[in-house]
Write an enzyme that holds these catalytic residues in place. Structure first.
Site, PDB file in Angstrom:
ATOM      1  N   TYR A 163       0.841  -1.207   0.000  1.00  0.00           N
ATOM      2  CA  TYR A 163       0.000   0.000   0.000  1.00  0.00           C
ATOM      3  C   TYR A 163       0.878   1.259   0.000  1.00  0.00           C
ATOM      4  O   TYR A 163       0.687   2.164  -0.817  1.00  0.00           O
ATOM      5  CB  TYR A 163      -0.923  -0.027   1.224  1.00  0.00           C
ATOM      6  CG  TYR A 163      -1.932   1.096   1.254  1.00  0.00           C
ATOM      7  CD1 TYR A 163      -3.042   1.071   0.418  1.00  0.00           C
ATOM      8  CD2 TYR A 163      -1.769   2.179   2.111  1.00  0.00           C
ATOM      9  CE1 TYR A 163      -3.971   2.105   0.442  1.00  0.00           C
ATOM     10  CE2 TYR A 163      -2.690   3.215   2.139  1.00  0.00           C
ATOM     11  CZ  TYR A 163      -3.795   3.172   1.302  1.00  0.00           C
ATOM     12  OH  TYR A 163      -4.701   4.201   1.328  1.00  0.00           O
ATOM     13  N   LYS A 167       1.191   4.090  -3.025  1.00  0.00           N
ATOM     14  CA  LYS A 167       0.781   5.486  -2.829  1.00  0.00           C
ATOM     15  C   LYS A 167       1.958   6.438  -3.113  1.00  0.00           C
ATOM     16  O   LYS A 167       1.770   7.517  -3.680  1.00  0.00           O
ATOM     17  CB  LYS A 167       0.230   5.682  -1.416  1.00  0.00           C
ATOM     18  CG  LYS A 167      -1.103   4.961  -1.187  1.00  0.00           C
ATOM     19  CD  LYS A 167      -2.182   5.467  -2.132  1.00  0.00           C
ATOM     20  CE  LYS A 167      -3.507   4.792  -1.926  1.00  0.00           C
ATOM     21  NZ  LYS A 167      -4.566   5.286  -2.818  1.00  0.00           N
TER      22      LYS A 167
HETATM   23  P1  NAD Z   1     -13.511   2.319   0.194  1.00  0.00           P
HETATM   24  O1  NAD Z   1     -13.097   0.903   0.240  1.00  0.00           O
HETATM   25  O2  NAD Z   1     -14.599   2.775   1.122  1.00  0.00           O
HETATM   26  O3  NAD Z   1     -13.956   2.733  -1.270  1.00  0.00           O
HETATM   27  C1  NAD Z   1     -13.152   2.381  -2.353  1.00  0.00           C
HETATM   28  C2  NAD Z   1     -13.985   2.400  -3.612  1.00  0.00           C
HETATM   29  O4  NAD Z   1     -13.111   2.035  -4.677  1.00  0.00           O
HETATM   30  C3  NAD Z   1     -15.135   1.431  -3.616  1.00  0.00           C
HETATM   31  O5  NAD Z   1     -16.261   2.054  -4.201  1.00  0.00           O
HETATM   32  C4  NAD Z   1     -14.641   0.303  -4.525  1.00  0.00           C
HETATM   33  O6  NAD Z   1     -15.682  -0.353  -5.242  1.00  0.00           O
HETATM   34  C5  NAD Z   1     -13.750   1.069  -5.473  1.00  0.00           C
HETATM   35  N1  NAD Z   1     -12.757   0.211  -6.097  1.00  0.00           N
HETATM   36  C6  NAD Z   1     -11.828  -0.565  -5.477  1.00  0.00           C
HETATM   37  N2  NAD Z   1     -11.139  -1.252  -6.390  1.00  0.00           N
HETATM   38  C7  NAD Z   1     -11.620  -0.891  -7.593  1.00  0.00           C
HETATM   39  C8  NAD Z   1     -11.322  -1.265  -8.924  1.00  0.00           C
HETATM   40  N3  NAD Z   1     -10.394  -2.182  -9.207  1.00  0.00           N
HETATM   41  N4  NAD Z   1     -12.024  -0.684  -9.928  1.00  0.00           N
HETATM   42  C9  NAD Z   1     -12.989   0.222  -9.677  1.00  0.00           C
HETATM   43  N5  NAD Z   1     -13.338   0.596  -8.434  1.00  0.00           N
HETATM   44  C10 NAD Z   1     -12.656   0.045  -7.414  1.00  0.00           C
HETATM   45  O7  NAD Z   1     -12.178   3.146   0.429  1.00  0.00           O
HETATM   46  P2  NAD Z   1     -11.903   4.672   0.833  1.00  0.00           P
HETATM   47  O8  NAD Z   1     -11.472   4.683   2.230  1.00  0.00           O
HETATM   48  O9  NAD Z   1     -13.021   5.541   0.372  1.00  0.00           O
HETATM   49  O10 NAD Z   1     -10.621   4.928  -0.058  1.00  0.00           O
HETATM   50  C11 NAD Z   1     -10.658   5.705  -1.237  1.00  0.00           C
HETATM   51  C12 NAD Z   1      -9.237   6.088  -1.604  1.00  0.00           C
HETATM   52  O11 NAD Z   1      -8.690   6.853  -0.537  1.00  0.00           O
HETATM   53  C13 NAD Z   1      -8.329   4.885  -1.797  1.00  0.00           C
HETATM   54  O12 NAD Z   1      -7.438   5.160  -2.858  1.00  0.00           O
HETATM   55  C14 NAD Z   1      -7.573   4.814  -0.484  1.00  0.00           C
HETATM   56  O13 NAD Z   1      -6.327   4.217  -0.639  1.00  0.00           O
HETATM   57  C15 NAD Z   1      -7.460   6.273  -0.141  1.00  0.00           C
HETATM   58  N6  NAD Z   1      -7.240   6.550   1.274  1.00  0.00           N
HETATM   59  C16 NAD Z   1      -8.123   6.139   2.227  1.00  0.00           C
HETATM   60  C17 NAD Z   1      -7.865   6.424   3.558  1.00  0.00           C
HETATM   61  C18 NAD Z   1      -8.793   6.006   4.666  1.00  0.00           C
HETATM   62  O14 NAD Z   1      -8.385   6.112   5.836  1.00  0.00           O
HETATM   63  N7  NAD Z   1     -10.004   5.571   4.394  1.00  0.00           N
HETATM   64  C19 NAD Z   1      -6.703   7.122   3.920  1.00  0.00           C
HETATM   65  C20 NAD Z   1      -5.825   7.531   2.915  1.00  0.00           C
HETATM   66  C21 NAD Z   1      -6.096   7.244   1.604  1.00  0.00           C
END
Ligand code: NAD
Length: 258
Positions: A163, A167
């Site tokens: 991860y 990133k």
């Molecule tokens: P989440 O799991 O709630 O949502 C992720 C979404 O991405 C879902 O709708 C899923 O269907 C979609 N997805 C995943 N793989 C996919 C693919 N191969 N094709 C199309 N869609 C796909 O996650 P989140 O927490 O909303 O994360 C969103 C972004 O933010 C991610 O890139 C994650 O790495 C990043 N992020 C999240 C956090 C956190 O704490 N939640 C922190 C830093 C960064």
């Protein structure tokens, strides 16, 4: 933009495409872009979640299109982009929020399959989406791309080697695209959240001991909410950020400051 302070954050008459829009941070960003005036195409794998978001976009008076597609499937994503252009018009704003973090494992225990799965979605998927939409933006000489990275791009989070590496990779590709495309009217930036309450982090958030540790580590003393990430996306998408490219805005409760 006017000297009298016109609506520089407005996204009226803009078309946005958001990946990972079915839930979490992508969903919140899609809704914020719509409330700033954009028509929004919604990409994710699960159609039922996208339909719920689409209803909310419509109720904000904006046009929308549901695009069930996996970002690891280049031709499916290309078809989704073509459908978006046909239905809503050329894409002005791309937000890449689709991402996964499926395993917590010490680096020495990560299998090839586990490593490759994360690279395929987070790094290669983001690049494919940037490239596909970016090519069209370059022809029009306008566009703004926003990639969702993480504090994991900057710090080593234990048991998250793939991860963190992906990133950091997306942050690097954001800089390269920004530099290559700046003179052709396309800006490319990133947003780096710390821990935000979504399905992705549910295991951590629902464990009282782990949650307390994260809250204690965060200067603002709490986890973030998806809506708190969305304002940075509206800013970067809009003309308010017309002189900003190649940057990552960290929306992290002060995590990286400490
Ligand atoms: P989440 O799991 O709630 O949502 C992720 C979404 O991405 C879902 O709708 C899923 O269907 C979609 N997805 C995943 N793989 C996919 C693919 N191969 N094709 C199309 N869609 C796909 O996650 P989140 O927490 O909303 O994360 C969103 C972004 O933010 C991610 O890139 C994650 O790495 C990043 N992020 C999240 C956090 C956190 O704490 N939640 C922190 C830093 C960064």
């Amino acid at each position: 933009m006017t000297e009298l302070g016109g609506p520089i954050f407005s996204l009226e008459r803009r078309v946005a495409l958001v990946t990972g829009a079915g839930r979490g941070i992508g969903r919140a960003i899609a809704l914020a872009l719509a409330s700033a005036g954009a028509d929004v195409a919604l990409v994710a794998r699960t159609e039922s979640q996208l339909e719920e978001v689409a209803d909310l976009v419509r109720s904000a008076g904006r046009r929308t299109l549901v695009v069930p597609a996996d970002v690891t499937d280049r031709s499916a994503f290309e078809r989704g982009v073509e459908a978006t252009v046909a239905e809503l018009g050329e894409i002005d704003v791309l937000v890449n929020s689709a991402g996964i973090s499926p395993t917590y494992k010490s680096a020495e225990q990560v299998s090839d399959d586990e490593w490759n799965a994360v690279v395929r979605v987070n790094l290669t998927g983001t690049f494919v989406c940037c490239q596909t939409v970016g090519r069209r933006m370059l022809i029009r000489q306008r566009g703004s791309i926003v990639n969702i990275v993480s504090i994991a791009a900057r710090v080593g989070l234990r048991r998250l080697v793939a991860y963190c590496a992906t990133k950091a990779g997306v942050e690097a590709l954001t800089r390269v695209l920004a530099v290559e495309w700046a003179s052709r009217g396309v800006r490319v930036n990133a947003i780096g959240p710390a821990y935000v309450e979504t399905e992705l982090t549910r295991g951590l958030c629902e464990n009282p001991r782990l949650r307390a540790g994260l809250e204690a580590r965060t200067p603002l003393g709490r986890l973030g909410q998806p809506e708190e990430v969305a304002g940075a996306a509206v800013y970067l998408a809009s003309d308010a950020a017309s002189y900003v490219t190649g940057q990552t805005i960290y929306v992290d409760g002060g995590w990286l400051a400490e």
